[in-house]
Write an enzyme that holds these catalytic residues in place. Sequence first.
Site, PDB file in Angstrom:
ATOM      1  N   ILE A 207       0.760  -1.178  -0.010  1.00  0.00           N
ATOM      2  CA  ILE A 207      -0.038  -0.100  -0.090  1.00  0.00           C
ATOM      3  C   ILE A 207       0.734   1.150   0.125  1.00  0.00           C
ATOM      4  CG2 ILE A 207      -1.912  -1.046   1.240  1.00  0.00           C
ATOM      5  CD1 ILE A 207      -1.129   0.053   3.838  1.00  0.00           C
TER       6      ILE A 207
ATOM      7  N   LYS B 154       2.627  -4.832   3.462  1.00  0.00           N
ATOM      8  CA  LYS B 154       3.667  -4.001   3.560  1.00  0.00           C
ATOM      9  C   LYS B 154       3.224  -2.767   3.139  1.00  0.00           C
ATOM     10  CE  LYS B 154       6.576  -1.980   0.771  1.00  0.00           C
ATOM     11  NZ  LYS B 154       7.058  -0.770   1.247  1.00  0.00           N
ATOM     12  N   PRO B 155       3.306  -1.783   4.331  1.00  0.00           N
ATOM     13  CA  PRO B 155       2.906  -0.296   4.314  1.00  0.00           C
ATOM     14  C   PRO B 155       4.193   0.258   3.662  1.00  0.00           C
ATOM     15  CG  PRO B 155       3.749  -0.864   6.392  1.00  0.00           C
ATOM     16  CD  PRO B 155       3.826  -2.061   5.857  1.00  0.00           C
ATOM     17  N   ALA B 156       3.863   1.666   3.364  1.00  0.00           N
ATOM     18  CA  ALA B 156       4.773   2.556   2.761  1.00  0.00           C
ATOM     19  C   ALA B 156       5.932   2.740   3.583  1.00  0.00           C
ATOM     20  CB  ALA B 156       4.146   3.580   2.071  1.00  0.00           C
ATOM     21  N   GLU B 157       7.137   3.015   3.147  1.00  0.00           N
ATOM     22  CA  GLU B 157       8.456   3.195   3.874  1.00  0.00           C
ATOM     23  C   GLU B 157       8.062   4.415   5.087  1.00  0.00           C
ATOM     24  OE1 GLU B 157      11.676   3.594   1.494  1.00  0.00           O
ATOM     25  OE2 GLU B 157      13.056   3.777   2.939  1.00  0.00           O
TER      26      GLU B 157
ATOM     27  N   SER C 222       2.459   3.729  -7.636  1.00  0.00           N
ATOM     28  CA  SER C 222       2.354   4.506  -8.683  1.00  0.00           C
ATOM     29  C   SER C 222       2.542   3.300 -10.060  1.00  0.00           C
ATOM     30  CB  SER C 222       3.926   5.166  -8.789  1.00  0.00           C
ATOM     31  OG  SER C 222       4.948   4.029  -8.869  1.00  0.00           O
ATOM     32  N   THR C 223       2.109   3.948 -11.120  1.00  0.00           N
ATOM     33  CA  THR C 223       2.044   3.079 -12.346  1.00  0.00           C
ATOM     34  C   THR C 223       3.382   2.422 -12.715  1.00  0.00           C
ATOM     35  OG1 THR C 223       0.196   4.534 -13.198  1.00  0.00           O
ATOM     36  CG2 THR C 223       1.629   3.250 -14.898  1.00  0.00           C
ATOM     37  N   GLU C 224       4.471   3.082 -12.425  1.00  0.00           N
ATOM     38  CA  GLU C 224       5.824   2.809 -12.656  1.00  0.00           C
ATOM     39  C   GLU C 224       6.200   1.391 -11.836  1.00  0.00           C
ATOM     40  OE1 GLU C 224       8.444   5.886 -11.391  1.00  0.00           O
ATOM     41  OE2 GLU C 224       9.919   4.971 -11.672  1.00  0.00           O
TER      42      GLU C 224
ATOM     43  N   GLU D 223      -3.896  -0.630  -8.538  1.00  0.00           N
ATOM     44  CA  GLU D 223      -4.901   0.485  -8.315  1.00  0.00           C
ATOM     45  C   GLU D 223      -3.571   1.500  -8.442  1.00  0.00           C
ATOM     46  OE1 GLU D 223      -5.702   3.913  -7.630  1.00  0.00           O
ATOM     47  OE2 GLU D 223      -6.448   3.538  -5.544  1.00  0.00           O
TER      48      GLU D 223
ATOM     49  N   CYS E   2      -4.850   9.620  -5.782  1.00  0.00           N
ATOM     50  CA  CYS E   2      -4.377   9.126  -7.042  1.00  0.00           C
ATOM     51  C   CYS E   2      -5.784   9.690  -7.814  1.00  0.00           C
ATOM     52  CB  CYS E   2      -4.477   7.649  -7.077  1.00  0.00           C
ATOM     53  SG  CYS E   2      -5.607   6.850  -5.837  1.00  0.00           S
TER      54      CYS E   2
ATOM     55  N   GLN F 162       9.249  13.404  -2.712  1.00  0.00           N
ATOM     56  CA  GLN F 162       8.138  13.991  -3.289  1.00  0.00           C
ATOM     57  C   GLN F 162       7.898  15.327  -3.549  1.00  0.00           C
ATOM     58  OE1 GLN F 162       5.891  11.928  -4.542  1.00  0.00           O
ATOM     59  NE2 GLN F 162       4.714  13.425  -5.386  1.00  0.00           N
TER      60      GLN F 162
ATOM     61  N   GLU G  68       1.403  12.705 -13.799  1.00  0.00           N
ATOM     62  CA  GLU G  68       0.933  12.560 -12.484  1.00  0.00           C
ATOM     63  C   GLU G  68       1.816  13.378 -11.542  1.00  0.00           C
ATOM     64  OE1 GLU G  68       0.257   8.792 -10.108  1.00  0.00           O
ATOM     65  OE2 GLU G  68      -1.613   9.803  -9.607  1.00  0.00           O
TER      66      GLU G  68
END
Lengths: 492, 311
Positions: free
Chosen positions: A171, A197-200, A250-252, A271, A305, A352, A402
């Site tokens: 996520i 796994k949550p985001a870092e 992310s799409t990447e 997603e 998003c 970011q 984006e």
Amino acid sequence: MAKKITKPTPELVFGDLWEFDPAPETADPKLKKRYDLFINGSFVPPRSGKYFPTINPANETMIADIAQADAADVDVACKAAQKAFTSVWGKMPGKERGKYLYRIARLLQDHAREFAIAETLDGGKPIKESRDFDIPMAAAHFFYHAGWADKLEYLAPGRQLAPHGVVGQVIPWNFPLLMLAWKIAPALAAGNCVVLKPAETTSITALKFGEICQEAGLPNGVVNIVSGAGETGAAVINHPLTTKVAFTGSTEVGKIIMRSLAGTEKKMTMELGGKAANIVFDDAPLDQAVEAIVNGIFFNQGHVCCAGSRLLVQESVAEQVLAKLKRRIAVLRVGDPMDKNTDHGAINSREQLAKITELVKSGVAEGAEMHQSACRLPTKGFFFKPTLFSGVSMSHRIAREEIFGPVLSILTFRTLEEAVEKANNTAFGLSAGVWTDKGSRILKMSTLLKAGVVWANTYNKFDPTSPFGGYKESGFGREGGKQGLLDYLKQP
Amino acid sequence: MLLKSHASLRRFIDDVGTVDAVGIEERVAKFTTRSLKKKSKLFGLKLAASMIDLTTLEGKDTAGKVASLCKKAITPHEGMDVPSTAAVCVYSSMVRHAKRHLVGTNVKVASVATAFPSGQAPLRTRLAEVRAAVGDGADEIDMVINRGAFLTGELSLVQDEISQVLEACGDATLKVILETSELETYDNIRVASFLAMRVLRPGDFVKTSTGKTSANATLGNNQVMLEAIRDFYLETGIPISMKPAGGIRTAKQALHFLIAVKETLGDAWLNNTRYRFGASSLLNDLLRQIEKELTGAYQAPWNFSDATEGY
């Protein structure tokens, strides 16, 4: 000869006649100094002994150390999940599973305040958003799916359905606890066990959720939380025991995951990113449209998003809408996310912020006109002013990529066909907004727009009962509603 | 005839733009989540007190009742640093009594007139009432619009009557009561606001309600009118003032309304020539909250002199 008198254009003054005093949220978020991995029902240190710091993006101070899981830790977690699935959770009647979900939902409500504060500390979003949106919505997802747990046979009448087993989930950092709820609630309701796994940059509320699982008496191994960076996520996704993978991000990264899973039997839902068009026709209620445009792009600092990052305005009202937008962002309060009056908090991370800054520079360089509110930004922490770009054309980078930040690109159109053409001329297709007083036009637009969600005369409306997901590079599969739940079940 | 008048309302809506009910209610809900602390709270409370049109509008009003109301308006609370209210608002028959007590103070005499609250009297009677009130010394006149005419689509009749009342006012400030609950839709409230504003002078008011129907001022109809005032000001340069009335009883509510003003019209409307509250019991709650901010303790209601509870 009479001199021509030019009257000054009337303008409103949003000054400091009535300044608000600081109104900080001060309750104790009950944080630990060090967070271990949540595996098999207890908190365990990572085998490598490695931890990484997580910071408060609003002032760059350290909050806690977070355990870094490696492939060996993920392996233990996946095995624990598999064992829980075969020995307890997979066999448990839906009615009983539902009770656990209800319990989790209620516990989230009980601990709402500390979760809201933790979310704001770790992620930088304004406290009023974590308090009024993130946490209540996370609880709502558990309540909704708790109700489904014993009614799965009615989900798709005539079809035999069974859980996948162990689900690997990764996520993002924009709605840490809410994305966890979107993933874990349907997975558990369907009878799966989870390795998440949550985001870092935003692991704290996910690991705090481990404490909720303990308090709810959830059987060991049903939920496992492994924190870490990209390699940890790759280990979760590629582990042989995870038969279904759900990713939001992310799409990447989505593309990398799809490449690595090509040729395997694993089921996937993705997603991914978006570049939503918010389309305003000349008969729209303009003040409410402006309100929702602002909400659409500046909600959660634009880290959404489905953010309405491309505004398409009919030419006849474009000037008026831009003037209204400028006045509206003049009263957005930017600053300390923990202040209850803050509308626009901190950017989630230095990386970011750099990405946003770079894209905004490209917008200026490519000739779009930039408008920013005159707000003062705090000197420490990662902040970016709410930004509007007018005179944007479809070839500009800020109209195609984006940004995932508080930057709105304004384009104009003349006819409905042109609006649809521009709205669909993107690699993404997650969401769109339509503003008009004419009902038939809304229905027509909703069929023509290639977007998973089309909001009419509103924006950013979410509900656990409503499926959410995208077209094209915005991903596939749905989350929420019956459709989202079906993605967590398979033919036995 | 009916078709034609319907068309005129429709044309007017097209001209001034529509309002989305769900959207505007979401907007105003955000005002209620603002958190005011310390000095900013005290500032807001005192500002609200200075904006009150302290009102009594009852059949049982007497010279004595009006006298005590006037004293309360001049000195809301003995020994407390709190401003006088902006005005006292009474029926036209009470104007001369109020005037006696308020001459030489900065508290204005406002009179409801034009067959308040229904407005259902011949125009000449309504105009005569306005002239009588102004003759007795009213500084401000609160009129009601002809809602019947509005709802049958006779918009020009509504506007003509406002113009005639304005003429009868002379130098007195005019407040035009739309009676929003009888117009029912936000679109209608916006139309009625523009109808009135297009004939008013700078400093005249549009006002939500009489306080005599079931629904009175709300943050929603207040916001529709504030946005109409804003759009009209930006278009013409003419600043119109605003008065929500009825139903605002607590300090907290008043602060929400003021936050709406701050974030919609800005600093220039944060004073009692541009914004008023038609209220009565609101004053004592403001005093109670001010006392609490100053001393840290809540006082019992009986420590504050009686404010009229008539609204």
